[in-house]
Design an enzyme around this catalytic site. Structure first.
Site, PDB file in Angstrom:
ATOM      1  N   GLU A 234       0.813  -1.223   0.000  1.00  0.00           N
ATOM      2  CA  GLU A 234       0.000   0.000   0.000  1.00  0.00           C
ATOM      3  C   GLU A 234       0.842   1.266   0.000  1.00  0.00           C
ATOM      4  OE1 GLU A 234      -0.561  -2.659   1.804  1.00  0.00           O
ATOM      5  OE2 GLU A 234      -2.502  -3.331   1.058  1.00  0.00           O
TER       6      GLU A 234
ATOM      7  N   HIS B 163     -10.785  -5.148   8.637  1.00  0.00           N
ATOM      8  CA  HIS B 163     -11.265  -4.920   7.268  1.00  0.00           C
ATOM      9  C   HIS B 163     -12.269  -3.771   7.209  1.00  0.00           C
ATOM     10  CE1 HIS B 163      -9.403  -8.781   6.424  1.00  0.00           C
ATOM     11  NE2 HIS B 163      -9.603  -8.578   5.139  1.00  0.00           N
TER      12      HIS B 163
HETATM   13  C1  LIG Z   1      -2.425  -4.594   4.189  1.00  0.00           C
HETATM   14  C2  LIG Z   1      -3.364  -5.490   3.497  1.00  0.00           C
HETATM   15  N1  LIG Z   1      -3.533  -5.351   2.173  1.00  0.00           N
HETATM   16  C3  LIG Z   1      -4.382  -6.167   1.515  1.00  0.00           C
HETATM   17  C4  LIG Z   1      -5.059  -7.147   2.179  1.00  0.00           C
HETATM   18  C5  LIG Z   1      -6.019  -8.057   1.452  1.00  0.00           C
HETATM   19  N2  LIG Z   1      -5.428  -9.399   1.370  1.00  0.00           N
HETATM   20  C6  LIG Z   1      -5.731 -10.349   2.258  1.00  0.00           C
HETATM   21  S1  LIG Z   1      -4.865 -11.736   2.014  1.00  0.00           S
HETATM   22  C7  LIG Z   1      -4.095 -11.082   0.664  1.00  0.00           C
HETATM   23  C8  LIG Z   1      -3.113 -11.891  -0.104  1.00  0.00           C
HETATM   24  C9  LIG Z   1      -2.007 -12.291   0.770  1.00  0.00           C
HETATM   25  O1  LIG Z   1      -1.166 -13.176   0.104  1.00  0.00           O
HETATM   26  P1  LIG Z   1      -0.075 -13.965   0.903  1.00  0.00           P
HETATM   27  O2  LIG Z   1       0.621 -13.055   1.841  1.00  0.00           O
HETATM   28  O3  LIG Z   1       0.725 -14.698  -0.072  1.00  0.00           O
HETATM   29  O4  LIG Z   1      -0.911 -14.960   1.831  1.00  0.00           O
HETATM   30  P2  LIG Z   1      -1.863 -16.167   1.348  1.00  0.00           P
HETATM   31  O5  LIG Z   1      -3.231 -15.584   1.296  1.00  0.00           O
HETATM   32  O6  LIG Z   1      -1.386 -16.659   0.061  1.00  0.00           O
HETATM   33  O7  LIG Z   1      -1.750 -17.168   2.436  1.00  0.00           O
HETATM   34  C10 LIG Z   1      -4.513  -9.792   0.444  1.00  0.00           C
HETATM   35  C11 LIG Z   1      -4.028  -8.933  -0.638  1.00  0.00           C
HETATM   36  C12 LIG Z   1      -4.865  -7.245   3.566  1.00  0.00           C
HETATM   37  N3  LIG Z   1      -5.533  -8.139   4.307  1.00  0.00           N
HETATM   38  N4  LIG Z   1      -3.997  -6.433   4.193  1.00  0.00           N
END
Ligand SMILES: Cc1ncc(C[n+]2csc(CCOP(=O)(O)OP(=O)(O)O)c2C)c(N)n1
Ligand SMILES: [Mg+2]
Lengths: 333, 327
Positions: B62, B130
């Site tokens: 972000e 959220h």
């Molecule tokens: C700061 C922030 N940005 C965006 C999100 C939305 N979001 C939740 S999980 C995710 C993907 C995360 O990917 P990863 O770290 O690889 O974890 P995975 O879900 O694959 O276990 C996103 C973008 C969030 N929760 N927090």
């Protein structure tokens, strides 16, 4: 570093842990698609059980766990009560956190699952704080933090690793590299490909493990924890695995190559480990099935417990904000 | 006029802006390839239509997304970036609060930052990491403008104004409106100016000012009150900065009563600013003290009954108006 080989019971325990996680997550998936059954989105670690079991079994009870949005497996491997976990996911009063957390923000301090953040990239700095406390008090324990490959793109993860390294804090950074961050494939956000290789820029050890091979994960975690506990600073373990479901059950995986998914299904961590145990003569033909039934029974009991629990009262929304609640504001008139 | 969902109306604004001006590009997490297949999501289909040069999926970063907008806008592009959910704007806040909002000022007027941040708000059973209504934070940073639409036509029109505004604008999109609120949307470049409130319902007994999804709560309350013979004027502010105080004052001078409503928590919420502004300007014309209807001062709870407890309801509005009108 000399590490003790695992005995039969330990190797079977890894299988039992994975089976419990799988049974639990399968039930979450099922209930997520029953209308009105579970509030909110449901994110599971289906396919990533070996990371949770392998890493968490390498921890000592006094080690601390900090985790992220995909945390059910970490908690179950840590021995958190499946009933309290299920009740929390349902938002019930007997849930781990009295329905304040839901699936996304779980904490069980009694098991040293210190906290969870669903803000991607937030868990590593939080873990640095926990490890600092351990270090400050001269404890021999470590803090283990789980984060995703996508999270590694957040600046906070860099800051956490750098600080932990310059202060030689006892953090085991565990990256669950599951090929996806939402709908974004690994290569779209990670130019170096392997996040473990970033460890070099913090002068800490970085190891890439096959995240679907539970004993490999476990051994790597034990080795790195040895380094961490010896006061030599943090370490990074990347576990290469695959998110077998969508990001959550609201994600139909329309962007996922079905052939790739099928290849990973061939490498199911539970089947791989059961097969290894069988080949080593440690698992009777029907033992895996028996263990699976035990896991299913535990999940049945968890659901029954959660179903029997009431929802917490609405006005309890006002509780638990401060240890020392604010005095009420004076009313006018 | 064609009827569209709020999400479709926003998509239309994004596409129109990109068609009109090559300097407009989009960036954010999952704005190109999304986990969702939902035609009511504002970025649905835009990658296919405009290609990956102008519709940029970013890593989960972000601060970099917001920094990208600040830097690119200073170079003359018109970035439209998305922050997935409102609480994550805290990760972008250094770039927005210390940079987007201040760098023109610091340059003595030499530089400009025509950027737009779209951020998704709302309460949707995901808990407080959220869902967190932080609009008062943003409105408190001089140098930022803040729009908060309640319906499809405004969502389109305000976003177009934001994109072509020479200053940084944060547009807060109440996500549940994407699919729940449909309405007529004028075709073409139908901008709604920032700083121009709209009377969403006329009334004579009390004035209620609000914005975003809460407008619909206010309208439901006004309907219920009408059945009791109480007539509530509902003002949809549409933007918080600039704030159309003239429209608010004109209404308060007519009704003599003022209420502010929002989904954000009460203490230091935007309603406090509204009540203070009204009290200062219309003190002599008020027949009762101004009143805030807002969420209790807690994070957005997770469990369903507590989530409902959090969210200000039409019932709370009708009760407050009744108390005020009947003394
Ligand atoms: C700061 C922030 N940005 C965006 C999100 C939305 N979001 C939740 S999980 C995710 C993907 C995360 O990917 P990863 O770290 O690889 O974890 P995975 O879900 O694959 O276990 C996103 C973008 C969030 N929760 N927090
Ligand atoms: Mg991932």
């Amino acid at each position: 570093m000399q590490r003790q080989p695992l005995d039969r019971d330990q190797r079977i325990a890894l299988l039992a842990d994975m089976l419990l996680i799988r049974a639990f997550e399968e039930r979450i998936v099922q209930m997520a698609h029953e209308k009105g059954r579970l509030p909110g989105m449901q994110i599971t670690c289906m396919g990533q059980e070996a990371v949770a079991a392998g890493v968490v079994r390498a921890l000592a009870p006094d080690d601390v766990v900090v985790t992220n949005h995909r945390s059910h497996g970490h908690l179950l491997a840590r021995g958190v009560d499946p009933g309290a976990l299920m009740a929390e996911i349902m938002g019930k009063q007997d849930g781990l956190n009295r329905g304040k957390s839901g699936t996304l923000h779980l904490a069980d301090p009694s098991r040293n699952v210190l906290m969870t953040s669903t803000v991607v990239g937030a868990a590593p700095p939080l873990a640095v704080g926990a490890a600092f406390a351990q270090h400050y008090r001269g404890e021999a324990n470590a803090t283990c933090v789980f984060f995703g490959d996508g999270a590694a793109a957040e600046g906070s993860v860099h800051e956490a690793m750098n600080l932990a390294a310059v202060w030689r804090l006892p953090v085991l950074f565990v990256c669950e590299s599951n090929c996806w961050a939402g709908a974004q494939a690994h290569k779209e956000h990670c130019p170096i490909g392997e996040i473990a290789r970033r460890a070099g820029s913090y002068a800490m050890p970085g190891v890439m493990a096959d995240g679907n091979a539970v004993e490999q994960v476990h051994d790597a975690a034990r080795d790195l924890l040895g380094h961490v506990r010896a006061g030599r600073g943090p370490a990074l373990l990347e576990c290469h695995t695959y998110r077998m479901r969508g990001h959550g059950e609201h994600d139909p995986q329309h962007y996922v190559d079905k052939a790739e998914l099928a290849l990973w299904a061939e490498r199911d961590p539970i089947a791989l480990h059961a097969e290894a145990l069988r080949r080593a003569g440690l698992l009777e033909p029907d033992a895996a099935e028996r263990l699976r039934q035990i896991a299913t029974a535990a999940v049945d009991a968890a659901v029954a417990f959660a179903d029997a629990s009431p929802y917490p009262p609405a006005a309890e929304a006002l509780d638990h904000l401060y240890v020392n609640p604010l005095p009420p504001l004076a009313k006018e008139g | 006029m064609p009827v569209k969902s709020t999400g479709q109306a926003i998509a239309e604004a994004l596409a129109l802006a990109m068609d009109r001006d090559e300097n407009v590009f989009l960036a954010g997490e999952g704005i190109g390839t999304s986990i969702h297949v939902n035609p009511h999501l504002p970025t649905f289909g835009l990658l296919e239509r405009f290609g990956p040069r102008r519709v940029r999926d970013t890593p989960v970063s972000e601060a970099a997304i917001a920094g990208l907008a600040v830097g690119a806008s200073c170079m003359g592009l018109r970035p439209v970036v998305e922050i997935m959910f409102f609480p994550f704007i805290t990760l972008a806040s250094d770039m927005l609060v210390n940079h987007a909002a201040k760098l023109r000022y610091l340059s003595g007027g030499l530089s400009a930052f025509p950027l737009t941040v779209r951020v998704k708000s709302g309460v949707f059973s995901a808990g407080c990491q959220h869902s967190h209504h932080l609009e008062a934070w943003l409105a408190h940073a001089p140098g930022l403008k803040v729009a908060y639409p309640s319906n499809p036509a405004d969502a389109k029109g305000l976003l177009l104004s934001a994109i072509f505004d020479p200053d940084p604008v944060v547009v807060v999109e109440d996500m549940p409106l994407y699919w729940s609120i449909h309405g007529e949307v004028p075709e073409g470049d139908a901008r709604v100016p920032l700083g121009q409130a709209r009377v969403a319902r006329e009334g004579g007994d009390a004035t209620l000012a609000t914005y975003g999804g809460a407008v619909h709560v206010a309208l439901a309350a006004a309907e219920a009150l009408a059945a009791e013979g109480v007539s509530l004027e509902v003002i949809d502010l549409r933007s918080l900065v600039p704030l159309d105080t003239a429209a608010v004052f004109a209404s308060v001078r007519k009704t003599g009563r003022f209420l502010a409503l929002h989904d954000a928590t009460r203490f230091c919420g935007f309603g406090a600013e509204l009540c203070a502004t009204v009290a200062e300007a219309c003190f002599g014309e008020l027949t009762s003290p101004p009143c805030r209807i807002a969420a209790p001062d807690i994070p957005v709870p997770f469990t369903p009954a507590q989530e409902a407890f959090y969210k200000p309801s039409a019932d709370q509005v009708t009760q407050a108006v009744r108390r005020m009108v009947r003394g």
